[in-house]
Design an enzyme around this catalytic site. Sequence first.
Site, short mmCIF file in Angstrom:
data_model
loop_
_atom_site.label_atom_id
_atom_site.label_comp_id
_atom_site.label_asym_id
_atom_site.label_seq_id
_atom_site.Cartn_x
_atom_site.Cartn_y
_atom_site.Cartn_z
N SER A 115 0.90 -1.22 -0.07
CA SER A 115 -0.04 0.00 -0.18
C SER A 115 0.76 1.26 -0.09
O SER A 115 0.47 2.35 -0.72
CB SER A 115 -1.02 -0.17 1.05
OG SER A 115 -0.26 -0.02 2.39
N CYS A 116 1.88 1.19 0.75
CA CYS A 116 2.57 2.53 0.77
C CYS A 116 4.04 2.44 0.48
O CYS A 116 4.77 3.58 0.45
CB CYS A 116 2.67 2.88 2.50
SG CYS A 116 3.75 2.21 3.51
N GLY A 117 4.32 1.30 0.05
CA GLY A 117 6.01 1.18 -0.58
C GLY A 117 6.91 1.55 0.69
O GLY A 117 6.69 0.90 1.75
#
Length: 285
Positions: A115-117
């Site tokens: 989702s956010c890396g």
Amino acid sequence: MGRVTERRRVIRIRDGAVSTRPDTLVAEEPMEIRLGGKPLAITMRTPGDDFALAAGFLVSEGVLASAAELANIVYCAGATGEGGSNSYNVVDVRLADGVPVPDITLERNVYTTSSCGLCGKASLDAVRTTARWPLDTSPDTPVRIEPATLSALPDRLRAAQRVFERTGGLHAAALFTTDGELIDIREDVGRHNAVDKIVGRALQQGQLPLSSCVLMVSGRASFELVQKAVMAGIPVLAAVSAPSSLAVDLAVETGLTLVGFLRGTSMNVYAGEHRLALSPAASTD
């Protein structure tokens, strides 16, 4: 190797009617990236294009800039799953002779999510000090793109998403020419992974920097996606949703053209408007 999709039993409720059916889901598995045999990062990704993903990740981290700097990428034979078979979830990147192996301790969390890396990047200096191709250094023909061309990209991106069509659960990143011609597209549960796969394939094919291309992504434009575009020398990044404030700051700092909320004929240009063929603004509220 892992599959891109898997089947699961679901209970479906439609207008009060209950039934059971198989459903196709996008696969998500962890992959560890090693550099010279040393663990570097773990990312949650959709299996496939794993070597390109690893290469693209190292481009965004400033480790690689050309295919000549890369010796090889291999799956680690010692990584076994159930039954003693190779899990294909650990890759080792070897740099070419003479290329220094950086002392990467990654002063931030090296676990990345779909989702956010890679979390924890807090400074514009992370890119300013390592970018190899400043975007303000224009090629022989300065990049210019028509807003109408940008408007057509989301539909072209969506039409090329083969796995999304079956699962509804994948992000995508696509590389286009400034005339809107599709060059490459990759899908993954994470936007950042999809971009890494795009950039990694370009590195493997000796195409960096991508100084005459437009990167289109599904979803929002985070700081990390802007960073990856800058590190690959991509001058234009467009997203169907919003950018973050830090993403805009980085785009302004580096000279990237950043477009968000690209839907139909509407879009917001947050930075780098000099690359768009725009009419004079009606107002400056």
